[in-house]
Design an enzyme around this catalytic site. Sequence first.
Site, PDB file in Angstrom:
ATOM      1  N   THR A  29      99.153  96.891  59.623  1.00  0.00           N
ATOM      2  CA  THR A  29      99.574  97.461  60.922  1.00  0.00           C
ATOM      3  C   THR A  29      99.494  98.990  60.890  1.00  0.00           C
ATOM      4  OG1 THR A  29     101.888  97.385  60.204  1.00  0.00           O
ATOM      5  CG2 THR A  29     101.096  95.555  61.602  1.00  0.00           C
ATOM      6  N   HIS A 122      92.585  83.226  53.801  1.00  0.00           N
ATOM      7  CA  HIS A 122      92.244  82.872  55.193  1.00  0.00           C
ATOM      8  C   HIS A 122      90.879  83.407  55.592  1.00  0.00           C
ATOM      9  CE1 HIS A 122      96.837  82.451  56.034  1.00  0.00           C
ATOM     10  NE2 HIS A 122      96.364  81.459  55.317  1.00  0.00           N
ATOM     11  N   CYS A 130      77.662  79.616  60.809  1.00  0.00           N
ATOM     12  CA  CYS A 130      77.320  78.481  61.695  1.00  0.00           C
ATOM     13  C   CYS A 130      77.964  77.226  61.109  1.00  0.00           C
ATOM     14  CB  CYS A 130      75.804  78.291  61.774  1.00  0.00           C
ATOM     15  SG  CYS A 130      75.363  76.731  62.617  1.00  0.00           S
ATOM     16  N   CYS A 158      69.928  76.611  64.723  1.00  0.00           N
ATOM     17  CA  CYS A 158      70.127  75.150  64.899  1.00  0.00           C
ATOM     18  C   CYS A 158      70.976  74.792  66.116  1.00  0.00           C
ATOM     19  CB  CYS A 158      70.788  74.574  63.634  1.00  0.00           C
ATOM     20  SG  CYS A 158      72.551  74.950  63.535  1.00  0.00           S
ATOM     21  N   SER A 197     105.550  87.516  57.088  1.00  0.00           N
ATOM     22  CA  SER A 197     106.749  86.812  57.575  1.00  0.00           C
ATOM     23  C   SER A 197     107.024  85.582  56.708  1.00  0.00           C
ATOM     24  CB  SER A 197     106.544  86.388  59.035  1.00  0.00           C
ATOM     25  OG  SER A 197     105.384  85.562  59.135  1.00  0.00           O
TER      26      SER A 197
HETATM   27  N1  APR Z   1     105.399  97.395  56.773  1.00  0.00           N
HETATM   28  C1  APR Z   1     106.053  96.295  56.331  1.00  0.00           C
HETATM   29  N2  APR Z   1     106.136  95.141  57.031  1.00  0.00           N
HETATM   30  C2  APR Z   1     105.548  95.128  58.248  1.00  0.00           C
HETATM   31  C3  APR Z   1     104.859  96.242  58.793  1.00  0.00           C
HETATM   32  C4  APR Z   1     104.808  97.408  57.998  1.00  0.00           C
HETATM   33  N3  APR Z   1     104.177  98.519  58.416  1.00  0.00           N
HETATM   34  N4  APR Z   1     104.381  95.885  60.019  1.00  0.00           N
HETATM   35  C5  APR Z   1     104.773  94.611  60.226  1.00  0.00           C
HETATM   36  N5  APR Z   1     105.465  94.165  59.177  1.00  0.00           N
HETATM   37  C6  APR Z   1     106.029  92.831  58.953  1.00  0.00           C
HETATM   38  C7  APR Z   1     106.568  92.147  60.191  1.00  0.00           C
HETATM   39  O1  APR Z   1     107.951  92.414  60.330  1.00  0.00           O
HETATM   40  C8  APR Z   1     106.312  90.671  59.879  1.00  0.00           C
HETATM   41  O2  APR Z   1     107.447  90.063  59.271  1.00  0.00           O
HETATM   42  O3  APR Z   1     104.947  92.047  58.521  1.00  0.00           O
HETATM   43  C9  APR Z   1     105.167  90.691  58.867  1.00  0.00           C
HETATM   44  C10 APR Z   1     103.871  90.140  59.428  1.00  0.00           C
HETATM   45  O4  APR Z   1     104.101  88.779  59.684  1.00  0.00           O
HETATM   46  P1  APR Z   1     103.011  87.949  60.540  1.00  0.00           P
HETATM   47  O5  APR Z   1     102.664  88.715  61.756  1.00  0.00           O
HETATM   48  O6  APR Z   1     103.572  86.561  60.675  1.00  0.00           O
HETATM   49  O7  APR Z   1     101.723  87.965  59.613  1.00  0.00           O
HETATM   50  P2  APR Z   1     101.431  87.071  58.335  1.00  0.00           P
HETATM   51  O8  APR Z   1     102.679  86.794  57.577  1.00  0.00           O
HETATM   52  O9  APR Z   1     100.318  87.713  57.627  1.00  0.00           O
HETATM   53  O10 APR Z   1     100.909  85.710  59.012  1.00  0.00           O
HETATM   54  C11 APR Z   1     100.398  84.729  58.158  1.00  0.00           C
HETATM   55  O11 APR Z   1      99.677  83.468  60.081  1.00  0.00           O
HETATM   56  O12 APR Z   1      98.714  83.369  62.158  1.00  0.00           O
HETATM   57  C12 APR Z   1      98.476  83.195  60.827  1.00  0.00           C
HETATM   58  O13 APR Z   1      96.385  83.342  59.801  1.00  0.00           O
HETATM   59  C13 APR Z   1      97.416  84.135  60.321  1.00  0.00           C
HETATM   60  O14 APR Z   1      97.237  85.080  58.094  1.00  0.00           O
HETATM   61  C14 APR Z   1      98.102  84.904  59.208  1.00  0.00           C
HETATM   62  C15 APR Z   1      99.273  84.022  58.846  1.00  0.00           C
END
Ligand code: APR
Length: 258
Positions: A29, A122, A130, A158, A197
């Site tokens: 992010t 992932h 394809c 294809c 998360s």
């Molecule tokens: N520093 C620390 N933590 C952060 C920051 C930051 N700068 N920005 C966001 N976060 C935290 C958020 O609070 C959140 O808990 O990172 C976490 C991101 O969680 P998700 O958005 O759920 O991403 P992720 O855990 O990678 O999701 C796993 O879900 O949808 C699928 O394939 C997708 O790989 C992904 C998987």
Amino acid sequence: MPENPVKQAAKLLADAAGAVVFTGAGVSTESGIPDFRSPGGVWSRYKPVLYQEFIASAEARKLYWRMKYEGYPDFVKSQPNAAHLALVEIEKMGKLLGIITQNIDGLHHEAGNSPEKIIELHGNNRRVVCLSCGRMLPMEEVIQRIDAGEEAPECTDCGGYLKPATVSFGQAMPEKEMMMAHRCAAACDIFIAVGSSLVVEPAASFPVIAKRNGAALILINLTATPLDPIANIVLHGKAGEILPAVVKNAKLSTNCMN
Ligand code: APR
């Protein structure tokens, strides 16, 4: 006076022989790529397209490609941030067993970690495949075809469906990557999960496997996760600030020991 958790995490890293770092979208992010479940994240703006829907419905494929197309500008201009660079430092310290990443942005490669140490659970959004003949092509080429008006590009060889080389919900996980991730999670003596998360399986099982095999579990995340209660150390805050601080302190204490 309890030692501050950054210094505690640094000491565990300094004493570790083999570290695994597990990353989620929160690591990227600060590079301008939105995560999925934070307020304003991807899933607050788009409904995930299941793999079975992608295969079965032209409408689903158009929705999926629209999400990819709209997210592409953030993705293509993103650069590694201080959190990614901190993982390069851990590798330079000779302590990195592997990076298990859920991220598809390729920023661990861009930052300079060794490709053989990066396990992309992932997949990777920089390539398109394809689904019928297996032909691979760069995402840029497909984005240009969407720019020219195509809504769900198909293979020019294809006629098969083109899809980014990433894993959608309902799609099989990559066997080789799962095996590599399992092996290093079971072998490490410190497991650092950053910016995730920790709610998506099977990825979220790797911190548990590491902990069960005796590793110290460190969680670095803006918000609480379901695994906070089993962690040795929980650091709530920005990955781009905390991870470099942990690595800096680990290098200092390693130097003191030499
Ligand atoms: N520093 C620390 N933590 C952060 C920051 C930051 N700068 N920005 C966001 N976060 C935290 C958020 O609070 C959140 O808990 O990172 C976490 C991101 O969680 P998700 O958005 O759920 O991403 P992720 O855990 O990678 O999701 C796993 O879900 O949808 C699928 O394939 C997708 O790989 C992904 C998987």
